[in-house]
Design a protein around this motif. Sequence first.
Motif, PDB file in Angstrom:
ATOM      1  N   PHE A 279      67.576-114.979  53.037  1.00  0.00           N
ATOM      2  CA  PHE A 279      67.961-116.052  53.940  1.00  0.00           C
ATOM      3  C   PHE A 279      67.839-117.436  53.314  1.00  0.00           C
ATOM      4  CE2 PHE A 279      67.218-112.736  57.107  1.00  0.00           C
ATOM      5  CZ  PHE A 279      68.337-112.910  57.914  1.00  0.00           C
ATOM      6  N   LEU A 280      67.065-117.556  52.252  1.00  0.00           N
ATOM      7  CA  LEU A 280      66.914-118.849  51.609  1.00  0.00           C
ATOM      8  C   LEU A 280      67.929-119.086  50.494  1.00  0.00           C
ATOM      9  CD1 LEU A 280      63.040-119.221  51.363  1.00  0.00           C
ATOM     10  CD2 LEU A 280      64.586-120.618  52.705  1.00  0.00           C
ATOM     11  N   TRP A 281      68.419-118.011  49.899  1.00  0.00           N
ATOM     12  CA  TRP A 281      69.335-118.130  48.764  1.00  0.00           C
ATOM     13  C   TRP A 281      70.739-117.812  49.246  1.00  0.00           C
ATOM     14  CZ3 TRP A 281      67.108-119.660  44.198  1.00  0.00           C
ATOM     15  CH2 TRP A 281      67.984-119.828  43.114  1.00  0.00           C
ATOM     16  N   GLU A 282      71.648-118.726  49.072  1.00  0.00           N
ATOM     17  CA  GLU A 282      72.969-118.587  49.662  1.00  0.00           C
ATOM     18  C   GLU A 282      73.942-117.800  48.799  1.00  0.00           C
ATOM     19  OE1 GLU A 282      74.239-122.520  50.527  1.00  0.00           O
ATOM     20  OE2 GLU A 282      73.181-122.560  52.441  1.00  0.00           O
ATOM     21  N   ARG A 283      73.597-117.500  47.582  1.00  0.00           N
ATOM     22  CA  ARG A 283      74.478-116.735  46.710  1.00  0.00           C
ATOM     23  C   ARG A 283      73.870-115.370  46.433  1.00  0.00           C
ATOM     24  NH1 ARG A 283      75.208-122.073  44.706  1.00  0.00           N
ATOM     25  NH2 ARG A 283      77.385-122.711  44.754  1.00  0.00           N
ATOM     26  N   ILE A 284      74.732-114.355  46.460  1.00  0.00           N
ATOM     27  CA  ILE A 284      74.249-112.984  46.373  1.00  0.00           C
ATOM     28  C   ILE A 284      73.620-112.691  45.025  1.00  0.00           C
ATOM     29  CG2 ILE A 284      76.426-112.043  45.540  1.00  0.00           C
ATOM     30  CD1 ILE A 284      74.003-110.437  48.095  1.00  0.00           C
ATOM     31  N   TRP A 285      74.028-113.410  43.990  1.00  0.00           N
ATOM     32  CA  TRP A 285      73.467-113.109  42.670  1.00  0.00           C
ATOM     33  C   TRP A 285      71.979-113.455  42.594  1.00  0.00           C
ATOM     34  CZ3 TRP A 285      71.358-117.342  40.442  1.00  0.00           C
ATOM     35  CH2 TRP A 285      71.893-118.599  40.771  1.00  0.00           C
ATOM     36  N   GLY A 286      71.515-114.277  43.535  1.00  0.00           N
ATOM     37  CA  GLY A 286      70.098-114.578  43.556  1.00  0.00           C
ATOM     38  C   GLY A 286      69.240-113.385  43.933  1.00  0.00           C
TER      39      GLY A 286
ATOM     40  N   SER B 196      75.318-117.711  60.557  1.00  0.00           N
ATOM     41  CA  SER B 196      75.059-119.083  60.155  1.00  0.00           C
ATOM     42  C   SER B 196      73.932-119.691  60.973  1.00  0.00           C
ATOM     43  CB  SER B 196      76.333-119.921  60.309  1.00  0.00           C
ATOM     44  OG  SER B 196      76.750-119.950  61.671  1.00  0.00           O
ATOM     45  N   LYS B 197      73.891-119.383  62.275  1.00  0.00           N
ATOM     46  CA  LYS B 197      72.806-119.893  63.104  1.00  0.00           C
ATOM     47  C   LYS B 197      71.472-119.267  62.718  1.00  0.00           C
ATOM     48  CE  LYS B 197      73.177-122.285  66.098  1.00  0.00           C
ATOM     49  NZ  LYS B 197      73.026-123.750  66.184  1.00  0.00           N
ATOM     50  N   THR B 198      71.484-118.000  62.341  1.00  0.00           N
ATOM     51  CA  THR B 198      70.242-117.357  61.922  1.00  0.00           C
ATOM     52  C   THR B 198      69.685-118.016  60.677  1.00  0.00           C
ATOM     53  OG1 THR B 198      71.025-115.278  62.831  1.00  0.00           O
ATOM     54  CG2 THR B 198      69.217-115.157  61.267  1.00  0.00           C
ATOM     55  N   ARG B 199      70.550-118.300  59.729  1.00  0.00           N
ATOM     56  CA  ARG B 199      70.084-118.980  58.530  1.00  0.00           C
ATOM     57  C   ARG B 199      69.533-120.355  58.878  1.00  0.00           C
ATOM     58  NH1 ARG B 199      74.142-118.171  53.442  1.00  0.00           N
ATOM     59  NH2 ARG B 199      73.739-115.979  53.079  1.00  0.00           N
ATOM     60  N   GLU B 200      70.173-121.035  59.816  1.00  0.00           N
ATOM     61  CA  GLU B 200      69.726-122.364  60.177  1.00  0.00           C
ATOM     62  C   GLU B 200      68.338-122.323  60.770  1.00  0.00           C
ATOM     63  OE1 GLU B 200      72.552-124.434  62.478  1.00  0.00           O
ATOM     64  OE2 GLU B 200      71.136-125.943  63.183  1.00  0.00           O
ATOM     65  N   ASP B 201      68.041-121.264  61.518  1.00  0.00           N
ATOM     66  CA  ASP B 201      66.727-121.148  62.127  1.00  0.00           C
ATOM     67  C   ASP B 201      65.661-120.803  61.107  1.00  0.00           C
ATOM     68  OD1 ASP B 201      67.286-121.740  64.762  1.00  0.00           O
ATOM     69  OD2 ASP B 201      68.053-119.720  65.140  1.00  0.00           O
TER      70      ASP B 201
ATOM     71  N   ARG C 174      63.443-122.378  45.173  1.00  0.00           N
ATOM     72  CA  ARG C 174      64.540-122.666  46.086  1.00  0.00           C
ATOM     73  C   ARG C 174      64.164-123.763  47.073  1.00  0.00           C
ATOM     74  NH1 ARG C 174      69.703-123.504  46.757  1.00  0.00           N
ATOM     75  NH2 ARG C 174      70.458-123.016  48.857  1.00  0.00           N
ATOM     76  N   ILE C 175      62.961-123.714  47.612  1.00  0.00           N
ATOM     77  CA  ILE C 175      62.541-124.735  48.574  1.00  0.00           C
ATOM     78  C   ILE C 175      62.445-126.102  47.910  1.00  0.00           C
ATOM     79  CG2 ILE C 175      60.630-125.460  50.057  1.00  0.00           C
ATOM     80  CD1 ILE C 175      60.074-122.520  50.605  1.00  0.00           C
TER      81      ILE C 175
END
Length: 330
Positions: free
Chosen positions: A126-133, A311-316, A192-193
């Motif tokens: 949920f913190l990393w937006e690219r799958i390669w992470g 998208s809302k889940t990631r935002e939370d 990432r943070i």
Amino acid sequence: MINAGPLWQNSLYIGNILSTILYGVQLAMCCQTVHCSTGESLDSLSLNAVVTRRCLSGLLLLLSSIVVLVQAVLGQEMWIIHYDYDGGMEQYYADHTSVWYQILGLMAMVALQLSSDALFIHRIYFLWERIWGLVLPCTLWVGTVVLGALLCAYSATQRGNIFTGEAAHIAIAYYAVAIALNLLVMSTLCGRILIVAWRSRRDVGHDSWRRYFCVVLVIIGFALPRTVIGIAFLVTLALGSGVSVAFLSLYVMLTCVSAQMLILRAALSFPRARASRSAPGLGSSLLFSSPPISPTTPRSPFLLTPNQDRSKTREDICTFPSDLKSDPEA
């Protein structure tokens, strides 16, 4: 092969005491997690999140209970019931390395390790937006699954256990991969943070650095003790030292406690998350502290609060502000 001599037996005794103390901590946190949302009115999605946290806490508690019970049974059988065993305690341990409760305890250790690592990898998801992470963490996690299965299989076929026989060589490889995964996950989450904090500095001001830094400290507090003890255990195991059994007891229970701390933090922050989502004009911002909420307030990365879409889940769950979601480099 580690000789089950006086050093090993003293280390086992000390490890049992320390693991029992940590088991009490785990039990207290589990009870607090279960009762955290009791009496609140929840919608269906919030109820699913609560049930998920409670199920994860129950699983961790079950596995840790098995580990602690097996260690206690081994000590009772070896030191009390068979105190006059022919050849002494060393011979007793050599003859009973693959009894059924030892295999059960080993399987619980492996399952506990896999469950905890999967939970932390879920945070990266949920913190990393690219799958390669996720490629390297998932690859190492699959490696721990394979090596853990081999370790249990070799132990079940009476080829030793973590400290003796052919299974001991597999144990070294298994814990080396597992500890490497611990280091990778901790570094990825913290990195990432900090990257997001740097990019959001222009929007939330310099004060946000302190809040993001607090989140990084929390992550380190979850994972660092486990990783340090794990490295100590791996080194002593590879050197064939009897002290390794004490480090193993600590490592297993810290694995459970670190995952439970993550779940408990989410449970404690959940009421504030629901309040911020229900308040008009505040969106789904989640607080680090008690000051008034604003749309640019950083959000906690530990909250498991599902919403209507991904998208809302990631935002939370993520710490970064919602306007960073449109940043292609985020």
